[in-house]
Write an enzyme that holds these catalytic residues in place. Sequence first.
Site, mmCIF file in Angstrom:
data_model
loop_
_atom_site.group_PDB
_atom_site.id
_atom_site.type_symbol
_atom_site.label_atom_id
_atom_site.label_comp_id
_atom_site.label_asym_id
_atom_site.label_seq_id
_atom_site.Cartn_x
_atom_site.Cartn_y
_atom_site.Cartn_z
ATOM 1 N N HIS A 22 32.621 43.762 44.809
ATOM 2 C CA HIS A 22 32.850 43.009 43.575
ATOM 3 C C HIS A 22 34.332 42.937 43.241
ATOM 4 O O HIS A 22 34.862 41.872 42.916
ATOM 5 C CB HIS A 22 32.096 43.644 42.409
ATOM 6 C CG HIS A 22 32.394 43.000 41.091
ATOM 7 N ND1 HIS A 22 31.744 41.872 40.639
ATOM 8 C CD2 HIS A 22 33.297 43.315 40.134
ATOM 9 C CE1 HIS A 22 32.231 41.517 39.463
ATOM 10 N NE2 HIS A 22 33.178 42.380 39.137
ATOM 11 N N SER A 76 30.740 36.964 43.569
ATOM 12 C CA SER A 76 30.151 38.091 44.305
ATOM 13 C C SER A 76 28.628 38.163 44.213
ATOM 14 O O SER A 76 28.012 38.968 44.916
ATOM 15 C CB SER A 76 30.755 39.412 43.817
ATOM 16 O OG SER A 76 30.438 39.643 42.447
ATOM 17 N N GLU A 103 35.347 36.929 34.660
ATOM 18 C CA GLU A 103 34.067 37.365 35.229
ATOM 19 C C GLU A 103 33.115 36.213 35.531
ATOM 20 O O GLU A 103 32.460 36.194 36.578
ATOM 21 C CB GLU A 103 33.387 38.365 34.285
ATOM 22 C CG GLU A 103 34.086 39.712 34.196
ATOM 23 C CD GLU A 103 33.956 40.550 35.470
ATOM 24 O OE1 GLU A 103 33.136 40.202 36.345
ATOM 25 O OE2 GLU A 103 34.692 41.544 35.587
ATOM 26 N N HIS A 124 37.299 39.496 42.818
ATOM 27 C CA HIS A 124 38.451 39.327 41.934
ATOM 28 C C HIS A 124 39.760 38.971 42.641
ATOM 29 O O HIS A 124 40.476 38.059 42.217
ATOM 30 C CB HIS A 124 38.705 40.622 41.154
ATOM 31 C CG HIS A 124 37.818 40.842 39.969
ATOM 32 N ND1 HIS A 124 38.030 40.235 38.749
ATOM 33 C CD2 HIS A 124 36.728 41.635 39.809
ATOM 34 C CE1 HIS A 124 37.107 40.629 37.893
ATOM 35 N NE2 HIS A 124 36.299 41.474 38.501
#
Length: 255
Positions: free
Chosen positions: A132, A197, A178, A137
């Site tokens: 993740h 993700s 996010e 990111h």
Amino acid sequence: MGIATSTLNLAQGKLNVAAPYLIEQTWADYTPEQHAIWSELVTRRMPQLRDHACQEYLDGFQQIGLREDQLPNLSEVSALLQPRTGWQSTPVSGFLPADAFFEMLAARMFPTTTWLRSRDSMEYTPEPDIFHDVFGHVPMHAHPVFADFLEHYGKVCARLTDPQALERMGRLFWFTVEFGLIRQNGEIKVYGSGLISSHGECTRVLAGGCEVKDFNLDAVLNQEFQTSEMQPVLYAVESFDQIYEATKQAESRLA
């Protein structure tokens, strides 16, 4: 003194609150099974992302040297990332308190966990893992405007003391970093790490399973969310300059 140790010492010297949470990534300790899990996770996501991720994410994936066949070495990722935007992918021991998290963002150090989910948690893990954090990111940190936005966001939040203001700024992070969407070439593209993700959540969004609204700062600051549920509403920006400017506007209202 090895490269990882010297990098750790340098990072600790720049931080106050977050320093105790910094660790070294012992890349050699990852097992063949863990590399295989990483490979399976990445190769499952890439076909969809090549069609539906924003171009900046896809460019960043290449620019920071991520590979489909093995877990990332964070020192190597940072060595490619830092000359581009000044950011580093910095290993941490786990979940950080808010003040430590904001301090790291303000220093252009993205707190990155080093553990990887097990094979029985391929679909979902309640706490962020290296898949993740890095796959989701870090490619975006290679984009200059997004990199500047994220640093500024950290600086703003590090100065805030009012819990309600921090909660509202948390919504800005949630619906951009996010679960952000962007319009490119007449299509909705994904850039938020929770969509990048997560195969299930991304597929649902792309199939029209949630309402997509044009990004509006007031709406985002007032939009409550549940971290454990699929998102009923998401917001699409027109450019990454838009979220950078939105952060400045939020700062003037809340700081």
